[in-house]
Structures are given as structure tokens and as C-alpha cells.
Design an enzyme around this catalytic site. Sequence first.
Site: not given
Ligand code: NAI
Length: 496
Positions: A201, A275, A309, A406
Site C-alpha cells: 500500500k 522503519e 527520515c 521530527e
Molecule cells: P503516516 O505514518 O500517517 O503515513 C505513512 C503510511 O502509513 C501511509 O501509507 C499511510 O497511509 C499509512 N497509514 C496511516 N495510518 C495508518 C494506520 N493506522 N495503519 C496502517 N497504515 C497507516 O505519516 P504521515 O501522517 O504522512 O506523516 C506524519 C509525520 O510522520 C511526518 O511529518 C514525518 O515526521 C513522519 N514520517 C516519517 C517517515 C519516514 O520515512 N520515517 C515517512 C513519512 C512520515
Amino acid sequence: MTAIETKERLTPGPASSAMLWEYAPSLESTDHVKVASRYNLFIGGQFVEPHSKRWFETINPSTEETLAEIAEADAEDVDRAVGEARRAYDKVWRKISPSERAKYIFRIARLIQEKSRALAIVETMNGGKPIKESRDIDIPLSAAHFFYYAGWADKLEYAFPNRTVSSIGVAGQIIPWNFPLLMAAWKLAPALAAGNTIVLKPAETTSLTSMLLAEIIQEADLPPGVVNIITGAGGTGAALVSHPDVDKIAFTGSTEVGKRIQRSIAGSKKRLTLELGGKAPNIVFEDAPLDQAIEGIINGIYFNQGHVCCAGSRLFVQESIVEPVIRKLRDRITTLRVGNPLDKNTDIGAINSRAQLEKIRELVESGVEEGAEMYQSSCTLPARGFWFAPTFFTGVSQSSRIAQEEIFGPVLSILTFRTPEEAIEKANNTPYGLSAGVWTEKGSRILKMVSKLRAGVIWANTYNKFDPASPFGGYKESGFGREGGLHGLAPYVKLS
Ligand code: NAI
Ligand code: MG
């Protein structure tokens, strides 16, 4: 007027303005790129309409224009995708010879290379990152990852000597929006090489290159159901995580969602790798090659708009060199070109989404309110789309939000230290532990720092270097499990 606007905005000083060159626009042409008006779900080797009968719009964050409609998978769609993955696992993928598996993975790698130009353009249009990054980093590294793991598919007994290696089953993989195709490659390649089938996904703001990857997988003639790609937001991800017939979950994204996933599968048979976020220390000693370090600091925090990240978002400078480092950084950020991501000269593109822009703004305002001093490039930002000028803060205290949380944007927090011991203590004072950087001429100091820093990846006299053969992953709230290298196979195999 916001706190941001009242603070100092940088303009190039007299010396640099005399030499300031205006770049002529150098736009990558998009004529040859075909984006469909609507994308369905990729399940069982076919593109199928979602059971939900719902689609959502995906936009270009640099213009806010709609690019396409993306299907929203509901729990029934998830169930169908997992069912196809299970069938493909039992009937085909676990049975075919490892060298046959390798051929399919090699084919995906070659098709990514063949279509690299279109993939780079679509990545840039959908995600906002500069074309020079998608063209030179995201897409080539994606192909390299498939090539690398294709090579392991028929050599698993050498990866785990004296063990019997078998696959796990169906993997549910959820990826973020900062490196859309590359994260898909990081997830798919080792899982396929080890003989598993997949439901992937992508993130809701950046589904397009995953849909192009689905077309590549079709063209590579993978047996139907080996890879399924379902689109949607958090609800779709949660349905995949909770599906009873998924054997393994791999997640890259926020620490908040990672924790939620870990709680929700506790006690089940599901294996998990996470991660998550980071707040990496980038540590510069007084003996470091300074100009090289400045480039490393810039790359560490402004690469991909800071949506990284492992970004070097906390800069630790030894006190004796604070003045020249800050002066050089002030000069350097004014030369960063912010604007149209499709322009080949652009250094900093668009922020991925309005939500992310709001998060960055909120944290930057908290930094100003907490008394840190802000420097911001005075570049002109386009009127439409989501933008944030390259920014750094000095006088940041350890407990400040901008030193702890972050930001995931082009914003650097600068702190200082006197001794290596103090640097280590401050650097490790974070809930995260994904990456770190060390800049010094002294090899012995590098080795000492590396042994004391609690971070999964540490770069010395460089930053943000990636290679498929090198493992990547975190400690503490940055997650667990490794991706890349030999280590990246371990989460996808059973050993006996
Ligand atoms: P997020 O963690 O909500 O989204 C990442 C993925 O998880 C997306 O595919 C999303 O649809 C999915 N997702 C969201 N809620 C979920 C759930 N309950 N169960 C399973 N999958 C779920 O991240 P978001 O809201 O886009 O970004 C928020 C913050 O997270 C950013 O500002 C950043 O600080 C951090 N982040 C860190 C990343 C990394 O590479 N470590 C990547 C993206 C965001
Ligand atoms: Mg979220």
C-alpha cells in the site's frame, strides 16, 4: 503577520550579489509522459475497480493541480488482495525455482531502467521533489535495489550458512510519501527474492509511481497475485495490518502509526519490521574539512525538502568553529534554488502536502516562540503550491521542540558542544536512533564516535549515502529490523 515573517530574511551580501547569476529555466518536458485520468487497484495481476466504488484525487503539490483519480481500497478489497497473494504463494511462488524468481526480479529492474525518464517525471510531479533528485537518486536506486536482491534469490543458503531457509508467506507492506518508488523497491525486492507474495500500500499523496510499477510488474509477466498494489489512506493500511491471513507486516512512516501497528498486532503470529522517524545528529568537529562539511550539512537537511527520515536535522558544531560554520551556512542557503521541481536547476522543490506544510510551519513557529534565532533564505516562493524556504535556527536548547521533534521539512536546528563526550551525550539525547553524521579528520575519533552513537546508520565525512548492499534501520523509537544488504533478507525468511 506570522512569527516567521517578522524574523530575519537573508539576502545575498554585496560580494555574492555581484556574482549572482540568474539561471535560465531548464524545464524537463512532460509531453511524452502518460498519466491516466483514473487508476484502479492492482489485484491478481489485473487492474480492478474498488469494491468501495470510491476514488480520491491525487495532486501535484507544486501547482495544486489534479493529476489523476486513485482508487480507495476498503476492507473487502484488502481481503481480495490478500486472498490473491495467498493463492499465488501456495500455487506458484513458493514452488518455482529460486533462479526463476530471480529472472522476474531482474526483469522488473531492467524495466525500471528502461522507463526511468517517465518514472522520474511522474515522481516529481506527484511528490514535489526536484527532478534532478528523482532522476539521479530515486529511480536509479530503485532499479539497483531490484538488481541487488535478484542476485540473492538463488543464493539464500549462502546468505544464511548452515541453516535451512524458507519463505514466510504473504507480506503486507505500507510505505510513505517521501521516496515513493524507492520505498516500494526496498519493500518488494527482498520479499520477492525470499519467495514471499505481497500486498503493497503506497501513501495516499504519492500513489502514481506505484501504479506505474504495477504496469511494469504486469509487463514483466509476474505470475498473477505475486504482487498486489492497493491504494488508499490510513484506513486501508489499518485493514491490511489487521487482516488475519497476512504473515508479515513491514511499515515505513511515522512513529505514531508504527506504535499503533505494533499494538494492534501484539499477540498475533504476524512478524513486524518498523522503519520510523528520526532526529539525526550531524556532528562537526573543529578539525573537519569545513567546506566539505558545509555541503554535507546542506545535503543532510535540505535534500528532498528535508522529507527524509535520516535527515541530519540536529547540527552539533564544536564551539571553536561556530562562527565560520554559521556564516558559511548563511551564505550557502541563499544560493539554494527553490521552485518548480521539474526545472533541472531546482535544488528544493515543493513540500509534499498542505498537511505537511502546516506541520512544518507550526514547529518553526514554536522554535521562534521558544527563543531560538531563525535564519531563512529570502528566495521568492511560487504563489501556488506548497513551499517552505530553507531555514535554520541557532541558539537552540536541548529541550526545545525543534531539537526533539521530527520536523520533516527544510529546517535545521543548530546546537554546540565542547568535547567529544558532550557531543555524544547530546546527540544521544533523543527518543530516536536512525542515523548520524560525524565530520573530523581523525580516524580514531570517527571510530570512537561510531561506537558510542546510538544510531543504526552513521556516516563519516559524508551524509545521505545509500547503497542496496548496505543495511538501513533504527534503534529506539526509530523502529527495528533492517532493510538493504544481507540483513534486509532476514525479515522475509524462516530459518531452521
Ligand atoms: P503516516 O505514518 O500517517 O503515513 C505513512 C503510511 O502509513 C501511509 O501509507 C499511510 O497511509 C499509512 N497509514 C496511516 N495510518 C495508518 C494506520 N493506522 N495503519 C496502517 N497504515 C497507516 O505519516 P504521515 O501522517 O504522512 O506523516 C506524519 C509525520 O510522520 C511526518 O511529518 C514525518 O515526521 C513522519 N514520517 C516519517 C517517515 C519516514 O520515512 N520515517 C515517512 C513519512 C512520515
Ligand atoms: Mg498520518
